[in-house]
Design an enzyme around this catalytic site. Structure first.
Site, PDB file in Angstrom:
ATOM      1  N   ASP A 146       0.833  -1.196   0.000  1.00 57.19           N
ATOM      2  CA  ASP A 146       0.000   0.000   0.000  1.00 57.19           C
ATOM      3  C   ASP A 146       0.869   1.248   0.000  1.00 57.19           C
ATOM      4  OD1 ASP A 146      -2.343   1.460   0.025  1.00 57.19           O
ATOM      5  OD2 ASP A 146      -2.577   1.388   2.194  1.00 57.19           O
ATOM      6  N   CYS A 206     -23.537  -5.929   2.286  1.00 60.63           N
ATOM      7  CA  CYS A 206     -22.574  -4.849   2.458  1.00 60.63           C
ATOM      8  C   CYS A 206     -23.085  -3.535   1.893  1.00 60.63           C
ATOM      9  CB  CYS A 206     -21.233  -5.217   1.820  1.00 60.63           C
ATOM     10  SG  CYS A 206     -21.310  -5.621   0.059  1.00 60.63           S
ATOM     11  N   CYS A 256     -19.276  -2.732   6.491  1.00 60.29           N
ATOM     12  CA  CYS A 256     -19.504  -3.674   5.391  1.00 60.29           C
ATOM     13  C   CYS A 256     -18.883  -5.031   5.688  1.00 60.29           C
ATOM     14  CB  CYS A 256     -18.987  -3.106   4.068  1.00 60.29           C
ATOM     15  SG  CYS A 256     -17.226  -2.748   4.020  1.00 60.29           S
TER      16      CYS A 256
END
Length: 371
Positions: A146, A206, A256
């Protein structure tokens, strides 16, 4: 495997075994062809759904072309690491939902309650890459977590770590979605793994669970409405239309994931790094709002939360304290806590404190307070 031409099938098998030794729950390998993702990425950017995350657009389609990012790349080693704290109770999802209903509770996304995953995964991936080097000699590689324009989720999906759920998160039949992913871009033509099929079926839990309606449809996310974006990525004022919807979520959002049926298979992490620190799984809004900047920096050392800084930390908490008015309007302790920050040096903090106090029936003149 020490000669110049290693047995790549044997090496791929070894990489997966070494990954398990380093704490990864699954390691897979894929090629670098992401051409099928480029149109969707461009459409998402053109719609402005990335909000203030300019880094999503700044590299153009390089994000979908690993070999342009790291020349010579022909394969990606994609790895999954589970993050639920080791002491997580079996009914953790129900407990998290109960905390969301407690107006005094400060809800921090589960993944952020321990050490910063960027550091943990990067170090472990680097160790894995070095094991390969020790076995075959020098080769070209680069580790990412990331941290660069890499389309991690499509690569992980293609490698077979899981499928993209309707909330856009990666899902695994063995581990739900409570895991981090990272990758090593390599110049070794390793054998690739097969992707897995999608297993969401007709379920759309979700989509309905998102408090702000950020999930526009299956696989379509408007980050500008997402609570994780609003509490982490957004640098300025949180739009007033979203503040009541955020509730007591002060860093990230798990809604979610909490309703996803696949998370009944969520796995506890193998490393102590992701165990809860600083009591973040049971802290109150008032308690955390009282932290001065020095205490925030000290307590959040090594945490992903530190990167938002004390100012945005107070901004988020002020919203939570304001929303507590729905159940505890005019609560003396909450009002006193907010009033203590009413003349804060930051205009961003003052604005959100004033909004929160107004929710409790206390109206302030900001200009007069900071004159």
């Amino acid at each position: 495997m020490s000669d110049a031409s290693p047995d790549l099938d044997q090496l791929a098998h070894a990489i997966k075994a070494w990954g398990a030794e380093l704490g990864f729950a699954d390691v897979r390998i894929t090629d670098i062809d992401l051409a099928h993702t480029e149109a969707g990425l461009q459409a998402w950017l053109d719609a402005g759904h990335h909000g203030e995350m300019d880094y999503m657009a700044s590299h153009g389609m390089k994000r979908a072309r690993p070999a342009e990012l790291v020349p010579g790349t022909v394969r990606v080693i994609s790895a999954r690491m589970d993050y639920l704290p080791r002491a997580t109770a079996d009914d953790w999802r129900a407990r998290e939902r109960l905390r969301q209903q407690d107006p005094q509770a400060a809800v921090v996304s589960v993944y952020a309650r321990g050490r910063d995953y960027h550091k943990v995964l990067r170090n472990r991936l680097q160790a894995l890459a070095e094991k390969v080097k020790a076995a075959i000699g020098a080769y070209g590689y680069r580790v990412f977590t990331d941290s660069a324009p890499v389309m991690e989720l499509p690569l992980a999906q293609k490698a077979g770590l899981g499928w993209r759920g309707k909330h856009t998160l990666l899902l695994s039949r063995e581990a739900g979605s409570t895991f981090f992913i990272g990758e090593i871009l390599v110049d070794l033509a390793l054998p690739v793994d097969e992707p897995t099929g999608a297993h969401c079926g007709q379920c759309a839990a979700c989509i309905g669970a998102c408090p702000t309606g950020a999930i526009l449809g299956p696989g379509r996310l408007d980050a500008r409405r997402c609570i994780s974006y609003l509490t982490i990525e957004l640098k300025g004022s949180i739009p007033e239309e979203f503040r009541p919807l955020i509730g007591n979520r002060i860093y990230g959002c798990d809604d979610c994931q909490l309703v996803c049926p696949w998370n009944k298979f969520a796995q506890r992490g193998m490393l102590p790094d992701f165990d809860e620190r600083n009591g973040l799984g049971a802290a109150s809004l008032v308690e955390l709002f009282s932290w001065e900047e020095e205490e925030f920096n000290r307590r959040m050392e090594g945490s992903p939360i530190r990167r938002i800084g004390h100012e945005r930390w107070l901004r988020n908490l002020a919203v939570g304290l304001g929303n507590a008015a729905a159940e505890r309007p005019g609560d003396p302790a909450i009002v006193a806590t907010l009033q203590a920050r009413a003349a804060h040096p930051s205009a961003l903090v003052r604005e959100h404190v004033a909004w929160a106090l107004a929710r409790h029936g206390v109206v302030l003149q900001l200009d007069a307070l900071h004159a």
